[in-house]
Design an enzyme around this catalytic site. Structure first.
Site, PDB file in Angstrom:
ATOM      1  N   CYS A   1     -12.614   0.742  -0.779  1.00  0.00           N
ATOM      2  CA  CYS A   1     -11.200   1.060  -0.566  1.00  0.00           C
ATOM      3  C   CYS A   1     -11.085   1.277   0.930  1.00  0.00           C
ATOM      4  O   CYS A   1     -11.453   2.333   1.447  1.00  0.00           O
ATOM      5  CB  CYS A   1     -10.797   2.316  -1.337  1.00  0.00           C
ATOM      6  SG  CYS A   1      -9.110   2.848  -0.947  1.00  0.00           S
TER       7      CYS A   1
ATOM      8  N   CYS B   1      -8.572   4.167   2.067  1.00  0.00           N
ATOM      9  CA  CYS B   1      -8.713   5.556   1.634  1.00  0.00           C
ATOM     10  C   CYS B   1     -10.017   5.700   0.865  1.00  0.00           C
ATOM     11  O   CYS B   1     -11.095   5.562   1.430  1.00  0.00           O
ATOM     12  CB  CYS B   1      -7.488   5.920   0.798  1.00  0.00           C
ATOM     13  SG  CYS B   1      -7.421   7.626   0.297  1.00  0.00           S
ATOM     14  N   SER B   2      -9.948   5.938  -0.435  1.00  0.00           N
ATOM     15  CA  SER B   2     -11.168   6.183  -1.203  1.00  0.00           C
ATOM     16  C   SER B   2     -10.952   5.915  -2.683  1.00  0.00           C
ATOM     17  O   SER B   2     -11.599   6.543  -3.516  1.00  0.00           O
ATOM     18  CB  SER B   2     -11.605   7.633  -1.005  1.00  0.00           C
ATOM     19  OG  SER B   2     -10.543   8.483  -1.381  1.00  0.00           O
ATOM     20  N   CYS B   3     -10.017   5.042  -3.031  1.00  0.00           N
ATOM     21  CA  CYS B   3      -9.715   4.777  -4.442  1.00  0.00           C
ATOM     22  C   CYS B   3     -10.972   4.285  -5.156  1.00  0.00           C
ATOM     23  O   CYS B   3     -11.676   3.399  -4.653  1.00  0.00           O
ATOM     24  CB  CYS B   3      -8.594   3.745  -4.557  1.00  0.00           C
ATOM     25  SG  CYS B   3      -7.077   4.333  -3.789  1.00  0.00           S
TER      26      CYS B   3
END
Lengths: 212, 104
Positions: free
Chosen positions: A116, A119-121
């Site tokens: 991701c 972000c950090s999905c």
């Protein structure tokens, strides 16, 4: 409103501060927010305990069960690749919670890696919380430009003859990689196969081996 | 895209060095921040969504984005959005933070 919080953070940066003092501020901010939301009836303290317990209960073992089933049940694998979330939910009673999960499959020709970049999905409800490296600037920035180089950081070498596909996740669409089933596992039962499947193999930064 | 007009979070394709595989165990206060987020988003009528959380993180000034840890960014974004939506107000929130500090 970023300005409001900016001013606040600025107050704190006038003097050198210890990391734990700074962290103390954010902990208090979190607890103040929690207390206010409980008082306003948004949720209860019990809801809070329950959701933490629910997330603590999610781990790569869930994803590994899905992969092992896909390895041993071709019609299931086909449905999983076509309709990821619904298939997990309806056939394995595993709720990935997010809007959609796209399942991609490694083959002798293609290796898949998930990131991701913004972000950090991550598919938290089928793999547990993401590892720190998944959220790191190094991984997010480089894996789309030089995936084979990044995989080397993990000690993973992908045969140059295989294509490497990198998938960039979003808030509403997360990915699960079905790694390749290793040779020498013919006739193994699903639970024994599932033990071979690690978190990183389902993100695509490692391959499954019997030696795992 | 030219690198000088990128926002801080938009790092795909840049080179931020080799990946370090060290991992830290999530701490209880970090779990509480995560839980607040889930309880606000995983409901019939969400108070905020994951996209909004991300938007709030992206709006953090670059120097904060780079100095805060992961869940610190979350709680900054969360509180900014909750204030923006009028779910809580900044004054009562800051008051509570001071009260908690005084109790320590």
């Amino acid at each position: 409103m970023p300005h409001e919080q900016h001013e606040h953070a600025h107050d704190h940066s006038h003097a050198p501060i210890q990391a734990d003092e700074r962290q103390g501020y954010y902990q208090r901010l979190a607890d103040a927010t929690r207390n206010l939301l409980i008082e306003k009836g948004v949720f209860t303290a019990g809801d809070m305990r329950a959701i933490i317990e629910k997330i603590d209960g999610r781990s790569p073992a869930l994803g590994a069960r899905i992969v092992a089933r896909a390895w041993t049940d071709p019609p299931f694998r086909k449905r999983l690749l076509a309709r990821g979330k619904q298939t997990m939910l309806e056939e394995m009673d595993i709720d990935p919670v997010v809007a959609d999960i796209v399942v991609v499959e490694n083959t002798p020709d293609v290796h898949n890696v998930v990131v991701c970049t913004l972000c950090s999905c991550y598919p938290v409800f089928i793999l547990g919380r993401p590892p720190d490296w998944y959220k790191s600037y190094a991984y997010r920035s480089r894996v789309v430009r030089n995936p084979r180089g990044v995989l080397q950081d993990f000690g993973t070498t992908i045969d140059p003859a295989r294509e490497v596909r990198v998938h960039d996740s979003t808030a509403d669409m997360r990915y699960l990689v079905i790694p390749m089933r290793p040779d020498g596992t013919d006739g193994w039962p699903e639970d024994k196969l599932a033990e071979l499947v690690t978190r990183d193999t389902m993100v695509g930064t490692a391959e499954v081996s019997i030696a795992n | 895209m030219s690198d000088d007009i990128r926002q801080q979070h938009d790092m795909g394709g840049l080179d931020k060095g080799p990946v370090t595989l060290d991992e830290h165990e999530i701490e209880p206060w970090e779990k509480r921040i995560e839980a607040i987020m889930r309880l606000c988003s995983m409901r019939e009528d969400p108070i905020l969504t994951v996209d909004e959380l991300r938007r709030g993180i992206e709006e953090l000034p670059a120097e904060l984005y780079d100095t805060l840890t992961y869940y610190e960014r979350w709680i900054m974004s969360l509180t900014n959005i909750l204030v923006e939506k009028g779910v809580v107000n900044r004054t009562e929130l800051e008051e509570r933070v001071r009260e908690l500090e005084a109790m320590e």
